[in-house]
Design a protein around this motif. Structure first.
Motif, PDB file in Angstrom:
ATOM      1  N   GLN A 187       1.664  -6.542   2.158  1.00 16.92           N
ATOM      2  CA  GLN A 187       0.953  -5.239   1.688  1.00 16.92           C
ATOM      3  C   GLN A 187       1.376  -4.246   2.777  1.00 16.92           C
ATOM      4  O   GLN A 187       1.864  -3.053   2.397  1.00 16.92           O
ATOM      5  N   GLN A 192       6.654  -6.691  -2.833  1.00 14.79           N
ATOM      6  CA  GLN A 192       5.873  -7.314  -4.160  1.00 14.79           C
ATOM      7  C   GLN A 192       6.064  -8.826  -3.756  1.00 14.79           C
ATOM      8  O   GLN A 192       7.357  -9.083  -4.142  1.00 14.79           O
ATOM      9  N   SER A 217      14.839  -7.183  -2.450  1.00 15.85           N
ATOM     10  CA  SER A 217      13.639  -7.438  -2.117  1.00 15.85           C
ATOM     11  C   SER A 217      13.829  -8.967  -1.125  1.00 15.85           C
ATOM     12  O   SER A 217      12.970  -9.533  -0.662  1.00 15.85           O
TER      13      SER A 217
END
Length: 379
Positions: A187, A192, A217
């Protein structure tokens, strides 16, 4: 000395002119804000309501500092500081510098028009009007530069902070931290979580170049011990990943649920220790299983193959090779012979010797132990 201050020393408006200009300052500030709303779409909503009031005051303050500068009473430093913070604020509001620079251009045009209309009636000589214009646009250039610096610094600070958060997440994943820690890390980093992560172990020098080929990512660390780095690749197609890394010295671990990425990393690390030739750990599970506990495996081999140690080394090695082939081919003599490049009758003879050495060779438990003991080629 800044360009605007240099222009101000050449101009130095008298008090009468400055007073006249201050009289039109509020109206000019409102006109500047309205023009920005009309001409710069990014600010159509940002300059309404309470925010609009704040911006109007900021514009009036900037114009007030400008008039102080024009009257020889200020350095303009306060305005530059405010412009710097404005640039930083644009990052926080999710805008690029394009909108703010457009607003400065619109503001400069409208402010010049409004202030010029106040200066001429106040008796500012025509020769001074040109200097006044030069000061106006030099001042705006300096504010623009200060805002651009603030914007760039905020982006850099945020980028560095974001990178640190991602690195901390990667380190906690490798350390098998608890779910609460990992969720908080993710977070904080704005990351994600995927369904799975696959660890890729590489030399440190190859880690960043390989990272640029992969999903954005992907988590990356390039400061591991022994000059190694790791990539944690989310939800990847394994065959595609291996193709992307074909020119790299990479060891690819198994895909694991993202919170268990440490298991993928641990397997890649063990594979690297087992053999420098392993790239895809999924193709070397036997070696990895049999070397998971090297001492236990050595003890198993010693016990299971003890009858062979009573023979001369050459004979023992020949019978060990025959036994391994016999186990792999489930006792099919012709296939064993083909594998060993010998006559089937030779296989029959050697198997007779082995049955003498291992009277319980047909026992499932003995077959299991020997299969494991001979699972890796002799070095």
């Amino acid at each position: 000395m800044s360009h605007a201050m240099q222009r101000a020393t050449e101009l130095a408006l008298d008090e009468k002119t400055v007073t006249a200009l201050r009289a039109v300052l509020r109206t000019t500030a409102d006109e500047v804000v309205q023009a920005i709303i009309d001409e710069v779409p990014s600010y159509a909503n940002a300059l309404s309501g309470r925010m609009g009031g704040t911006i109007r005051r900021a514009v009036r303050t900037a114009l007030g500092h400008y008039l102080d500068l024009a009257g020889g009473k200020a350095t303009g430093g306060d305005a530059s500081d405010a412009a710097y913070e404005l640039g930083r604020g644009e990052v926080r509001d999710g805008r690029s510098m394009d909108a703010l620079l457009s607003a400065y251009r619109v503001g400069a045009r409208v402010a010049w028009r409004g202030l010029a209309e106040g200066a001429v009636p106040a008796g500012l000589p025509a020769a001074e009007v040109a200097k006044f214009a030069e000061l106006t646009f030099a001042y705006i250039d300096e504010l623009s530069a200060a805002s651009a610096a603030g914007h760039a610094d905020e982006l850099a600070a945020r980028g560095l902070a974001h990178e640190r958060h991602l690195e901390q997440l990667a380190r906690d994943l490798l350390a098998a931290a608890g779910a609460e820690v990992l969720l908080a890390d993710a977070q904080r980093a704005g990351w994600q979580p995927p369904n799975s992560l696959t660890a890729v172990l590489l030399p440190a020098a190859q880690t960043r170049p390989a990272y640029r080929l992969l999903d954005s990512s992907t988590l990356v660390l390039d400061d591991l011990p022994d000059a190694m780095g790791v990539l944690l690749v989310p939800d990847t197609d394994r065959a595609h990943l291996l193709r992307q890394l074909k020119d790299r010295t990479a060891v690819v671990g198994p895909a694991r649920p993202w919170m268990r990425a440490s298991a993928s990393y641990a397997r890649a690390m063990r594979a690297r220790l087992v053999s420098p030739d392993i790239r895809d750990t999924e193709n070397h599970l036997v070696e990895l299983v049999l070397t998971a506990d090297a001492d236990a495996y050595a003890d198993l081999r010693a016990r299971a193959l003890a009858p062979l140690r009573t023979l001369p080394a050459t004979t023992a090695r020949r019978l060990e090779e025959t036994l391994r082939a016999w186990l792999l081919h489930h006792g099919r003599r012709e296939e064993v012979a083909t594998t060993l490049f010998v006559h089937p009758q030779t296989v029959r003879y050697r198997m007779g010797q082995l049955r003498d050495l291992f009277p319980d060779l047909a026992s499932p438990q003995r077959v299991l132990e020997l299969t494991l003991a001979l699972g890796l080629p002799r070095h």
